[in-house]
Design an enzyme around this catalytic site. Structure first.
Site, PDB file in Angstrom:
ATOM      1  N   TYR A   1       0.818  -1.211   0.000  1.00  0.00           N
ATOM      2  CA  TYR A   1       0.000   0.000   0.000  1.00  0.00           C
ATOM      3  C   TYR A   1       0.858   1.270   0.000  1.00  0.00           C
ATOM      4  CZ  TYR A   1      -4.128  -2.870   1.032  1.00  0.00           C
ATOM      5  OH  TYR A   1      -5.140  -3.795   0.985  1.00  0.00           O
TER       6      TYR A   1
ATOM      7  N   LYS B   1       3.056 -15.367   2.158  1.00  0.00           N
ATOM      8  CA  LYS B   1       2.970 -16.070   0.879  1.00  0.00           C
ATOM      9  C   LYS B   1       4.411 -16.357   0.459  1.00  0.00           C
ATOM     10  CE  LYS B   1       0.477 -17.547  -2.651  1.00  0.00           C
ATOM     11  NZ  LYS B   1      -0.389 -18.726  -2.567  1.00  0.00           N
TER      12      LYS B   1
ATOM     13  N   ASP C   1      -3.554 -17.791   1.296  1.00  0.00           N
ATOM     14  CA  ASP C   1      -4.717 -18.408   0.644  1.00  0.00           C
ATOM     15  C   ASP C   1      -5.314 -19.486   1.539  1.00  0.00           C
ATOM     16  OD1 ASP C   1      -2.224 -19.524   0.175  1.00  0.00           O
ATOM     17  OD2 ASP C   1      -2.803 -20.504  -1.685  1.00  0.00           O
TER      18      ASP C   1
ATOM     19  N   ASP D   1      -5.605  -6.661   5.665  1.00  0.00           N
ATOM     20  CA  ASP D   1      -6.782  -5.894   5.262  1.00  0.00           C
ATOM     21  C   ASP D   1      -7.900  -6.867   4.890  1.00  0.00           C
ATOM     22  OD1 ASP D   1      -8.458  -3.903   4.434  1.00  0.00           O
ATOM     23  OD2 ASP D   1      -7.283  -3.291   2.699  1.00  0.00           O
TER      24      ASP D   1
ATOM     25  N   ASP E   1     -11.244  -8.335   7.471  1.00  0.00           N
ATOM     26  CA  ASP E   1     -12.647  -8.170   7.067  1.00  0.00           C
ATOM     27  C   ASP E   1     -13.365  -9.519   7.020  1.00  0.00           C
ATOM     28  OD1 ASP E   1     -12.605  -5.440   6.902  1.00  0.00           O
ATOM     29  OD2 ASP E   1     -13.556  -5.375   4.930  1.00  0.00           O
TER      30      ASP E   1
END
Ligand code: ATP
Ligand code: MG
Length: 367
Positions: free
Chosen positions: A145, A196, A229, A253, A257
């Site tokens: 980001y 990852k 994942d 992020d 959620d």
């Protein structure tokens, strides 16, 4: 013992002022028996600050925050300010500069769903017979980001190309690992680091740094690693396999959620954003806010669930003032109210719904 807690109160817009009012009353009632004095100062932020001062985060508000040991934040925005340009939108123009001003690098979100409220979760109730109790920690100031270069450029053939850059330094990884470790110490002593590392260079460094950090500093904690994942699947399959999970900015992020939705009502979810700086109590400076927004659909009706704001206040006591025992008492009072079917509309499920103020009284009665 006489102790003074100095914090900034930024109620904001929508249901913000209604639920903040409850949080302050509960904090007052919970701390008073210990001889603690609350010394808070309120200031405008968000849409109301745009109306009153022309900007979402006036300097005077930032000054109030700077003179405090923590910030208790409501929520900002609403239909009235929706048509402003993106950069002037209350959320972006208020929250991002505060995060930046205080280097709030760690976002801590409890994924807490009481047993009595499992109906609020979209998960099958038999998968979560005892509710959900996990914590998700997201790195907030690094990663893709913010990494540079970040741009769109024109290639020689006239085609456009866009680039984002994912960057992490060992020091950034270690400081978020420290927050995860401290959180796990006060809970189930298990930490899952999400990355990852089979694809991303930053994740290879992340995993290596985290492994070395826990081996050296927290050998008593159980550390595991998971690809993001898989973590997304496992959260939906069996959330309670986690105790504390922590990850980089973008993964966090998304996962936080996902966690919020499996935990049901927005009206119950709190969060903390912790900074690098220590406050006057030798604890991390932090900003504490409900995970939900301004709920414009119910604002001003006196029916909002104040629990998320109250729980955010409890987190403030725990993290920024070292008062975990009082935070525990507030959480227990809320749990007891819910257990006894004292509920606002968002969590009533056909049971009798009470208003914001009645919920406040019920919590205070149980402290
Ligand atoms: P924002 O842009 O500020 O996030 P929003 O329209 O997305 O506003 P949210 O505040 O995110 O609305 O809320 C989403 C839904 O959850 C709404 O229907 C809202 O009424 C409900 N909700 C959120 N917080 C609460 C609360 N504290 N009590 C009851 N319902 C809530
Ligand atoms: Mg929202």
């Amino acid at each position: 013992m006489s102790k003074t807690l100095k914090f900034a109160v930024l109620p904001g817009d929508g249901i913000g002022p209604e639920v903040m009012n409850v949080a302050l009353k509960v904090l007052e009632a919970a701390t008073k028996p210990s001889g603690i004095t609350l010394e808070y100062e309120s200031a405008d932020v968000g849409g109301i600050a745009i109306d009153n001062h022309g900007v979402a985060l006036p300097d005077s508000t930032l000054d109030v925050c700077k003179a405090s040991d923590a910030i208790l934040f409501g929520s900002v925005g609403g239909p009235k300010w929706e048509n402003l340009p993106p950069k002037e939108q209350p959320e972006r123009a208020a929250l991002l500069p505060i995060r930046k001003a205080f280097s709030l690098f760690a976002n801590v979100r409890p994924g807490l769903l009481f047993k009595e409220l499992v109906d609020a979760s979209p998960l099958k109730t038999e998968r979560i017979p005892d509710g959900i109790d996990i914590v998700c920690i997201r790195e907030l100031t690094g990663g893709i980001y913010f990494g540079q270069p970040k741009e769109t450029r024109e290639l020689e053939n006239g085609e456009l190309e866009a680039i984002d850059t994912m960057v992490y330094k060992t020091s950034e990884i270690e400081r978020i690992a420290e927050v995860a470790a401290q959180t796990a110490l006060g809970r189930g002593k298990r930490v899952c680091s999400v990355d990852k590392a089979n694809v991303l260079e930053t994740s290879v460094l992340w995993r290596k740094t985290v492994t070395a950090f826990f081996e050296e500093k927290y050998p008593e904690l159980e550390l595991s690693h998971m690809y993001v994942d898989n973590a997304a699947m496992q959260l939906a399959r069996d959330p309670n396999q986690f105790d504390v999970l922590f990850t980089e900015n973008m993964f966090g992020d998304i996962l936080s959620d996902e966690m919020a939705v499996i935990c049901g009502s927005m009206g119950m979810m709190s969060s903390a954003s912790l900074g690098t700086a220590k406050n006057g109590h030798g604890q991390p400076f932090g900003l504490y806010e409900p995970a939900g927004g301004t709920a414009p659909d119910i604002a001003g009706q006196g029916v909002a669930n104040p629990c998320a704001q109250v729980l955010s206040g409890a987190m403030m006591l725990r993290f920024s003032f070292g008062l975990g025992d009082i935070a525990d008492r507030i959480e227990a009072a809320i749990k007891s109210a819910v257990q006894n079917d004292i509920r606002t509309g968002d969590i009533a499920f056909g049971k009798k719904a009470i208003g914001t103020e009645a919920m406040c009284d019920a919590i205070i009665e149980r402290l």
